[in-house]
Design a protein around this motif. Structure first.
Motif, PDB file in Angstrom:
ATOM      1  N   PHE A 125       3.519 -43.383  32.146  1.00 46.64           N
ATOM      2  CA  PHE A 125       3.889 -42.012  32.455  1.00 46.64           C
ATOM      3  C   PHE A 125       4.732 -41.995  33.717  1.00 46.64           C
ATOM      4  CE2 PHE A 125      -0.220 -43.091  34.171  1.00 46.64           C
ATOM      5  CZ  PHE A 125      -0.157 -42.697  35.502  1.00 46.64           C
ATOM      6  N   ARG A 126       5.343 -40.862  33.965  1.00 43.56           N
ATOM      7  CA  ARG A 126       6.080 -40.621  35.204  1.00 43.56           C
ATOM      8  C   ARG A 126       5.212 -39.715  36.070  1.00 43.56           C
ATOM      9  NH1 ARG A 126      11.759 -41.430  34.210  1.00 43.56           N
ATOM     10  NH2 ARG A 126      12.058 -41.055  36.445  1.00 43.56           N
ATOM     11  N   ALA A 127       5.232 -39.951  37.372  1.00 40.87           N
ATOM     12  CA  ALA A 127       4.491 -39.117  38.319  1.00 40.87           C
ATOM     13  C   ALA A 127       5.091 -39.305  39.704  1.00 40.87           C
ATOM     14  CB  ALA A 127       3.014 -39.485  38.337  1.00 40.87           C
ATOM     15  N   SER A 128       5.045 -38.242  40.503  1.00 45.28           N
ATOM     16  CA  SER A 128       5.619 -38.321  41.842  1.00 45.28           C
ATOM     17  C   SER A 128       4.787 -39.185  42.781  1.00 45.28           C
ATOM     18  CB  SER A 128       5.780 -36.920  42.425  1.00 45.28           C
ATOM     19  OG  SER A 128       4.536 -36.267  42.491  1.00 45.28           O
ATOM     20  N   GLY A 129       3.509 -39.317  42.516  1.00 44.07           N
ATOM     21  CA  GLY A 129       2.637 -40.126  43.363  1.00 44.07           C
ATOM     22  C   GLY A 129       1.188 -39.893  43.012  1.00 44.07           C
ATOM     23  N   PHE A 130       0.288 -40.434  43.847  1.00 42.29           N
ATOM     24  CA  PHE A 130      -1.143 -40.265  43.585  1.00 42.29           C
ATOM     25  C   PHE A 130      -1.921 -40.171  44.889  1.00 42.29           C
ATOM     26  CE2 PHE A 130      -0.846 -44.941  43.811  1.00 42.29           C
ATOM     27  CZ  PHE A 130      -1.888 -45.238  44.668  1.00 42.29           C
ATOM     28  N   ARG A 131      -3.138 -39.690  44.740  1.00 48.50           N
ATOM     29  CA  ARG A 131      -4.167 -39.760  45.774  1.00 48.50           C
ATOM     30  C   ARG A 131      -5.422 -40.281  45.095  1.00 48.50           C
ATOM     31  NH1 ARG A 131      -2.827 -37.884  50.509  1.00 48.50           N
ATOM     32  NH2 ARG A 131      -1.474 -36.100  50.779  1.00 48.50           N
ATOM     33  N   GLN A 132      -6.168 -41.106  45.832  1.00 50.66           N
ATOM     34  CA  GLN A 132      -7.453 -41.579  45.315  1.00 50.66           C
ATOM     35  C   GLN A 132      -8.525 -41.207  46.319  1.00 50.66           C
ATOM     36  OE1 GLN A 132      -7.878 -45.147  42.955  1.00 50.66           O
ATOM     37  NE2 GLN A 132      -9.431 -45.885  44.382  1.00 50.66           N
ATOM     38  N   TYR A 133      -9.528 -40.471  45.832  1.00 55.00           N
ATOM     39  CA  TYR A 133     -10.620 -39.953  46.646  1.00 55.00           C
ATOM     40  C   TYR A 133     -11.876 -40.781  46.376  1.00 55.00           C
ATOM     41  CZ  TYR A 133      -7.491 -35.922  46.755  1.00 55.00           C
ATOM     42  OH  TYR A 133      -6.391 -35.106  46.906  1.00 55.00           O
ATOM     43  N   GLN A 181       7.904 -44.569  37.379  1.00 54.22           N
ATOM     44  CA  GLN A 181       7.110 -44.771  36.170  1.00 54.22           C
ATOM     45  C   GLN A 181       5.875 -45.564  36.565  1.00 54.22           C
ATOM     46  OE1 GLN A 181       8.803 -47.075  32.929  1.00 54.22           O
ATOM     47  NE2 GLN A 181       7.564 -45.918  31.488  1.00 54.22           N
ATOM     48  N   TRP A 182       4.737 -45.144  36.037  1.00 50.46           N
ATOM     49  CA  TRP A 182       3.465 -45.816  36.284  1.00 50.46           C
ATOM     50  C   TRP A 182       2.981 -46.423  34.980  1.00 50.46           C
ATOM     51  CZ3 TRP A 182       1.857 -46.118  41.261  1.00 50.46           C
ATOM     52  CH2 TRP A 182       2.465 -45.258  42.165  1.00 50.46           C
ATOM     53  N   ASP A 195      14.560 -46.411  34.652  1.00 45.59           N
ATOM     54  CA  ASP A 195      15.941 -46.710  34.248  1.00 45.59           C
ATOM     55  C   ASP A 195      16.915 -45.597  34.614  1.00 45.59           C
ATOM     56  OD1 ASP A 195      15.027 -49.059  33.187  1.00 45.59           O
ATOM     57  OD2 ASP A 195      14.921 -48.302  31.135  1.00 45.59           O
ATOM     58  N   ASP A 196      16.406 -44.362  34.755  1.00 45.31           N
ATOM     59  CA  ASP A 196      17.309 -43.234  34.994  1.00 45.31           C
ATOM     60  C   ASP A 196      17.646 -43.012  36.471  1.00 45.31           C
ATOM     61  OD1 ASP A 196      14.989 -42.143  36.031  1.00 45.31           O
ATOM     62  OD2 ASP A 196      14.780 -40.622  34.472  1.00 45.31           O
ATOM     63  N   GLY A 197      17.140 -43.879  37.352  1.00 47.69           N
ATOM     64  CA  GLY A 197      17.478 -43.783  38.760  1.00 47.69           C
ATOM     65  C   GLY A 197      16.732 -42.712  39.539  1.00 47.69           C
ATOM     66  N   ARG A 198      15.794 -42.017  38.914  1.00 46.36           N
ATOM     67  CA  ARG A 198      15.025 -40.960  39.596  1.00 46.36           C
ATOM     68  C   ARG A 198      13.893 -41.597  40.402  1.00 46.36           C
ATOM     69  NH1 ARG A 198      13.858 -35.685  37.125  1.00 46.36           N
ATOM     70  NH2 ARG A 198      12.967 -35.447  39.199  1.00 46.36           N
TER      71      ARG A 198
END
Length: 164
Positions: A127-135, A115-116, A107-110
């Motif tokens: 939660f909020r997170a910039s991204g992910f990697r899955q190994y 949001q995940w 909602d905050d435009g970031r």
């Protein structure tokens, strides 16, 4: 970064990221461990130890049940904040099984910190997170169940290296 692949299961590489989100699906994936890593050196991270279902295999007559290509994997979300959730094991076994993973526009435009939402059968994480990697830690196994045994998966593990 490892570039391992496994043609039989359809896995094209052993390390995936949020850029692959649309190709991935976590339905019925079991979480064996959850670790919130917070140190002075790095921003907070959320690590999940999973049995990821790489591919569902339709039964071939006379079989009536699906089989599954499954690989133990470590899912790592970076720059985590605003983590909240619920566990609800009142009438079920204490297994954490994912129903779906959603990437939501906040909602905050970031846009840099989406949001995940990890929606489970008996739990819920947001939660909020910039991204992910899955190994994907091991070559996928063809199995009659969606969950590997402790011996097959090498126990609970948060290793961030894909198989080669």
């Amino acid at each position: 970064m490892s570039s391992g692949n496994h043609q039989e299961s359809g896995l094209s590489k052993s390390v995936w990221s949020d850029t692959d989100f649309e190709e991935m699906g976590w339905h019925d994936t079991t979480i064996h461990g959850l670790y919130v890593q917070q140190t002075d050196d790095i921003p907070p991270r959320l690590l999940l130890d999973l049995d990821y279902i790489v591919r569902w295999v339709h039964p071939v007559r006379p079989a009536k049940s699906f089989s599954f290509w499954v690989s133990p994997a470590t899912l790592v979300f970076e720059d985590v904040w605003a983590l909240e959730g619920e566990l609800g094991f009142k009438d079920t076994s204490p297994e954490l099984e994912i129903d779906d993973v959603h990437r939501l526009v906040p909602d905050d435009g970031r846009q840099d910190l989406p949001q995940w939402h990890i929606q489970g059968h008996a739990f819920d994480l947001k939660f909020r997170a910039s991204g992910f990697r899955q190994y994907f830690r091991h070559v996928p196994r063809l199995t009659a169940t969606q969950v590997l045994s402790n011996a097959e998966r090498g126990g609970c593990c948060f290793t961030e290296i894909g198989f080669s």
